[in-house]
Design a protein around this motif. Structure first.
Motif, mmCIF file in Angstrom:
data_model
loop_
_atom_site.group_PDB
_atom_site.id
_atom_site.type_symbol
_atom_site.label_atom_id
_atom_site.label_comp_id
_atom_site.label_asym_id
_atom_site.label_seq_id
_atom_site.Cartn_x
_atom_site.Cartn_y
_atom_site.Cartn_z
ATOM 1 N N SER A 19 -17.066 13.162 -55.738
ATOM 2 C CA SER A 19 -17.586 13.612 -55.817
ATOM 3 C C SER A 19 -17.851 15.591 -55.508
ATOM 4 O O SER A 19 -17.685 15.632 -54.100
ATOM 5 C CB SER A 19 -19.628 13.191 -55.571
ATOM 6 O OG SER A 19 -19.848 12.809 -54.320
ATOM 7 N N ASN A 61 -28.018 25.565 -65.962
ATOM 8 C CA ASN A 61 -28.775 27.049 -64.496
ATOM 9 C C ASN A 61 -28.190 28.306 -63.993
ATOM 10 O O ASN A 61 -27.353 28.448 -65.035
ATOM 11 C CB ASN A 61 -28.535 26.651 -63.622
ATOM 12 C CG ASN A 61 -29.224 24.390 -63.284
ATOM 13 O OD1 ASN A 61 -29.698 23.893 -63.569
ATOM 14 N ND2 ASN A 61 -28.107 23.833 -62.798
ATOM 15 N N ASP A 85 -26.573 20.857 -56.320
ATOM 16 C CA ASP A 85 -26.554 19.977 -57.179
ATOM 17 C C ASP A 85 -25.191 19.018 -57.212
ATOM 18 O O ASP A 85 -24.303 19.487 -56.875
ATOM 19 C CB ASP A 85 -26.746 21.034 -58.990
ATOM 20 C CG ASP A 85 -28.058 21.383 -58.982
ATOM 21 O OD1 ASP A 85 -28.749 21.230 -58.285
ATOM 22 O OD2 ASP A 85 -27.718 22.053 -60.234
ATOM 23 N N TYR A 135 -22.503 17.275 -58.572
ATOM 24 C CA TYR A 135 -21.503 16.710 -59.738
ATOM 25 C C TYR A 135 -20.472 15.287 -59.774
ATOM 26 O O TYR A 135 -19.840 15.430 -58.043
ATOM 27 C CB TYR A 135 -20.539 17.606 -60.274
ATOM 28 C CG TYR A 135 -21.710 18.678 -60.829
ATOM 29 C CD1 TYR A 135 -21.605 18.697 -62.277
ATOM 30 C CD2 TYR A 135 -22.536 19.843 -60.599
ATOM 31 C CE1 TYR A 135 -23.123 19.309 -62.932
ATOM 32 C CE2 TYR A 135 -23.738 20.847 -61.066
ATOM 33 C CZ TYR A 135 -23.854 21.067 -61.818
ATOM 34 O OH TYR A 135 -24.420 21.307 -62.753
ATOM 35 N N THR A 154 -19.534 15.269 -64.617
ATOM 36 C CA THR A 154 -20.796 15.470 -65.013
ATOM 37 C C THR A 154 -21.865 15.753 -64.286
ATOM 38 O O THR A 154 -21.597 15.189 -62.768
ATOM 39 C CB THR A 154 -20.985 14.008 -65.467
ATOM 40 O OG1 THR A 154 -20.515 12.766 -64.496
ATOM 41 C CG2 THR A 154 -19.709 13.656 -66.721
ATOM 42 N N PHE A 155 -23.097 15.888 -64.027
ATOM 43 C CA PHE A 155 -23.979 15.887 -63.519
ATOM 44 C C PHE A 155 -24.518 15.167 -62.949
ATOM 45 O O PHE A 155 -24.494 14.214 -63.402
ATOM 46 C CB PHE A 155 -24.701 17.279 -64.323
ATOM 47 C CG PHE A 155 -26.010 17.419 -63.842
ATOM 48 C CD1 PHE A 155 -26.367 17.947 -62.643
ATOM 49 C CD2 PHE A 155 -27.670 16.434 -63.842
ATOM 50 C CE1 PHE A 155 -27.216 18.801 -61.897
ATOM 51 C CE2 PHE A 155 -28.782 16.776 -62.774
ATOM 52 C CZ PHE A 155 -28.504 18.048 -61.707
ATOM 53 N N LYS A 182 -30.083 16.990 -59.045
ATOM 54 C CA LYS A 182 -30.361 18.010 -57.932
ATOM 55 C C LYS A 182 -30.968 17.277 -56.518
ATOM 56 O O LYS A 182 -32.044 16.411 -56.475
ATOM 57 C CB LYS A 182 -31.656 19.028 -58.785
ATOM 58 C CG LYS A 182 -31.801 19.252 -57.103
ATOM 59 C CD LYS A 182 -33.503 20.764 -59.051
ATOM 60 C CE LYS A 182 -34.040 21.775 -58.216
ATOM 61 N NZ LYS A 182 -35.312 22.555 -58.337
ATOM 62 N N THR A 222 -23.944 24.315 -67.756
ATOM 63 C CA THR A 222 -24.963 24.030 -67.724
ATOM 64 C C THR A 222 -26.134 25.569 -68.005
ATOM 65 O O THR A 222 -26.045 26.374 -68.309
ATOM 66 C CB THR A 222 -25.064 24.201 -65.982
ATOM 67 O OG1 THR A 222 -24.893 25.113 -65.335
ATOM 68 C CG2 THR A 222 -24.071 23.451 -65.381
ATOM 69 N N TYR A 233 -23.432 29.332 -60.306
ATOM 70 C CA TYR A 233 -23.657 28.940 -59.471
ATOM 71 C C TYR A 233 -22.093 29.283 -58.154
ATOM 72 O O TYR A 233 -22.129 30.698 -59.278
ATOM 73 C CB TYR A 233 -22.865 26.695 -58.956
ATOM 74 C CG TYR A 233 -23.609 26.144 -59.694
ATOM 75 C CD1 TYR A 233 -24.834 25.878 -58.891
ATOM 76 C CD2 TYR A 233 -23.141 25.035 -60.804
ATOM 77 C CE1 TYR A 233 -25.666 24.516 -59.656
ATOM 78 C CE2 TYR A 233 -24.013 24.716 -60.630
ATOM 79 C CZ TYR A 233 -25.217 23.772 -60.996
ATOM 80 O OH TYR A 233 -26.161 23.242 -61.194
#
Length: 231
Positions: free
Chosen positions: A121, A108, A132, A134, A142-143, A146, A106, A111
């Protein structure tokens, strides 16, 4: 038995209580046997442990690119294992194909922790100060979105001169765009915990961080606020 000599960053028990996942500072995620014949709940074989192994036996080892492993979690069924690392990566492995690690690098900040909301998920959080979402599947990770959506700031055009002065006196500075956080948390999130669940899905979870806050998130409210979001 195999004993890890590396510093451990995180651990998680398999739903069966016969396996344990360990994230370490040597950029690796490992799965060990935690089976004890003396327990009344007799150990069972699985894709993670095809044959019964002694307590502490190394069953699987996965590389995590170039970062310490901060958080690791088995999915509710125990078939999937996800972990997050200091290289800002999100990683997933399926017990059906242990040789394949799915990784998303990512953009970002790293984490620090994660929590499965359902079998498909999970939510991550850390230095980005926002949870966030996923999605996990046989094809990888996969993302999703947010989850800390920006709240519209109340209009201050009608604020009286006295109210402005009082606000400035309390805050010690004038309000500016550059100093306004867009997240609920004001520092790194270090832990995510499930609070309520229904139909094998987490419906409410909490996050806590270095800002001293504990924030409660309701998945139904989040889905209502973000169009098209499914958890």
């Amino acid at each position: 038995a195999v004993v890890s000599t590396q510093s451990t960053g995180s651990v998680d028990w398999h739903p069966s209580n016969h396996l344990i996942a360990v994230g370490s500072c040597d950029f690796k995620c490992r799965v060990f046997s935690a089976a004890l014949k003396e327990m009344s709940d007799k150990p069972q074989t699985s894709l993670w442990m095809p044959k019964l192994s002694k307590f502490g036996t190394l069953l699987a080892e996965f590389d995590s690119n170039n970062g310490w492993v901060h958080g690791v979690k088995f999915s509710p069924s125990g078939n999937l294992l996800a972990w997050v690392a200091h290289d800002s990566s999100v990683n997933l492995v399926n017990s059906n194909s242990l040789e394949k690690v799915h990784t998303v690098l990512t953009s970002n900040l790293p984490y620090m922790c994660l929590l499965w909301l359902s079998e498909g998920s999970f939510v991550t959080a850390g230095h980005n100060m926002s949870p966030d979402l996923y999605y996990a599947s046989e094809n990888g990770v996969t993302f999703g979105a947010k989850l800390d959506v920006k709240k519209e700031k109340a209009a201050s055009g009608n604020m009286s001169a006295m109210a402005r002065f009082q606000k400035l006196d309390v805050q010690g500075k004038a309000e500016t765009e550059g100093t306004t956080l867009e997240t609920t948390h004001a520092n790194c999130i270090t832990e995510i915990r499930a609070m309520e669940s229904a139909n094998n899905k987490v419906t409410k979870f909490s996050t806590s961080g270095k800002d001293g806050q504990v924030v409660i998130w309701d998945t139904e409210s989040i889905c209502s606020a973000i169009a098209g979001l499914k958890i």
